[in-house]
Design a protein around this motif. Structure first.
Motif, PDB file in Angstrom:
ATOM      1  N   UNK A  25       1.772  13.436  -0.970  1.00 30.59           N
ATOM      2  CA  UNK A  25       0.500  13.451  -0.247  1.00 30.59           C
ATOM      3  C   UNK A  25      -0.090  14.858  -0.240  1.00 30.59           C
ATOM      4  N   UNK A  26       0.772  15.865  -0.178  1.00 31.76           N
ATOM      5  CA  UNK A  26       0.291  17.243  -0.165  1.00 31.76           C
ATOM      6  C   UNK A  26      -0.443  17.616  -1.435  1.00 31.76           C
ATOM      7  N   UNK A  27       0.127  17.268  -2.587  1.00 35.61           N
ATOM      8  CA  UNK A  27      -0.492  17.624  -3.862  1.00 35.61           C
ATOM      9  C   UNK A  27      -1.600  16.645  -4.239  1.00 35.61           C
ATOM     10  N   UNK A  28      -1.318  15.349  -4.160  1.00 34.37           N
ATOM     11  CA  UNK A  28      -2.229  14.338  -4.698  1.00 34.37           C
ATOM     12  C   UNK A  28      -3.407  14.020  -3.792  1.00 34.37           C
ATOM     13  N   UNK A  29      -3.274  14.251  -2.501  1.00 35.61           N
ATOM     14  CA  UNK A  29      -4.355  13.939  -1.563  1.00 35.61           C
ATOM     15  C   UNK A  29      -4.924  15.179  -0.892  1.00 35.61           C
ATOM     16  N   UNK A  30      -4.059  15.948  -0.240  1.00 30.91           N
ATOM     17  CA  UNK A  30      -4.554  17.138   0.452  1.00 30.91           C
ATOM     18  C   UNK A  30      -5.062  18.185  -0.533  1.00 30.91           C
ATOM     19  N   UNK A  31      -4.439  18.262  -1.712  1.00 33.23           N
ATOM     20  CA  UNK A  31      -4.885  19.222  -2.715  1.00 33.23           C
ATOM     21  C   UNK A  31      -6.353  19.041  -3.077  1.00 33.23           C
ATOM     22  N   UNK A  32      -6.771  17.836  -3.480  1.00 35.61           N
ATOM     23  CA  UNK A  32      -8.192  17.633  -3.767  1.00 35.61           C
ATOM     24  C   UNK A  32      -9.087  17.885  -2.560  1.00 35.61           C
TER      25      UNK A  32
END
Length: 254
Positions: A115-122
């Motif tokens: 979730x950190x990379x794939x969602x929060x990142x964007x």
């Protein structure tokens, strides 16, 4: 949006789909392309070299997109170097391969990382670059996945992260309009190291061949197929909040 003369930022731009997007933008006349990376430093530098050989000003910038502070520093650096941003392609992604029945394998750490990379990142990237994108009336394209639309993919957590990214795309289209358009692509299986390194070239070829038989177009996506979709959405001036599936029509038979 006119790609010619534009400044673009591509997260996860050193390899696979991200590198293909970078090269396609350079070929279309982008003035500058910033290749973001987290771990693939050598690959990012190699991509930058290819872009420079095409006459495009390019640079590699390290930043973990799941770290808001790092993303904000990246945005500051890009604006200091180029003075503007016209296109943001949120391609950085990660996964952990966990069979769907293995619920215990979905640890808190797996959920946090994906979730950190794939969602929060964007989200962090869109927020950090929003002022510049508004000023240039630019565009954002998020790289999601067919796993965000169908119950498939490397793990439940991965699919959920991509489903959330798809909805974030719609929400950001509302939040950043009318100046900024936000869209997403949702690839199926793509011939990148993401898949090939996990199972090996022979197994991947066999798997891809089986999937091709289920797809109306009878082909496996290459990175440049997805890059073509990304650039198309960047240029589609009346399209926002949409998700474009790129799997040769395989999803029609799921």
């Amino acid at each position: 949006m006119d790609i010619n003369g534009s400044v673009a930022v591509i997260t996860g731009g050193g390899t696979g789909i991200g590198a293909a997007v970078a090269e396609r933008l350079a070929a279309r006349g982008a003035a500058a392309v910033v290749v973001n990376y987290s771990r693939s430093a050598d690959e990012a530098r190699a991509t930058v070299s290819r872009l420079e050989s095409m006459g495009c000003k390019a640079s590699a910038v390290a930043a973990d997109v799941s770290d808001d502070a790092a993303v904000r520093r990246m945005a500051e650096r890009v604006l200091a170097d180029h003075g503007r941003v016209d296109a943001l392609v949120c391609n950085a992604g990660t996964t952990t391969w966990v069979p769907f029945p293995d619920l215990e394998g979905l640890t808190d750490e797996v959920w946090r990382r994906l979730l950190g990379v794939n969602l929060m990142g964007p989200f962090y990237c869109a927020r950090a670059f929003a002022p510049a994108l508004r000023a240039s009336r630019g565009a954002v394209v998020n790289v999601a996945s067919i796993a965000g639309l169908q119950a498939t993919g490397s793990s439940i957590a991965y699919g959920v992260s991509k489903a959330a990214l798809i909805h974030l795309t719609r929400d950001l289209a509302v939040a950043l309009g009318p100046e900024v358009r936000v869209n997403a692509v949702a690839p199926g299986i793509v011939a990148t190291r993401w898949h090939i390194d996990r199972v090996g070239e022979q197994v991947f070829s066999e798997m891809a061949a089986k999937e091709e038989l289920k797809a109306p177009l009878r082909r496996t996506a290459q990175p440049d197929h997805i890059a073509q979709m990304v650039t198309g959405l960047l240029e589609a001036d009346l399209v926002t909040g949409e998700v474009l599936i790129g799997d040769g029509g395989r999803h029609l038979g799921y």
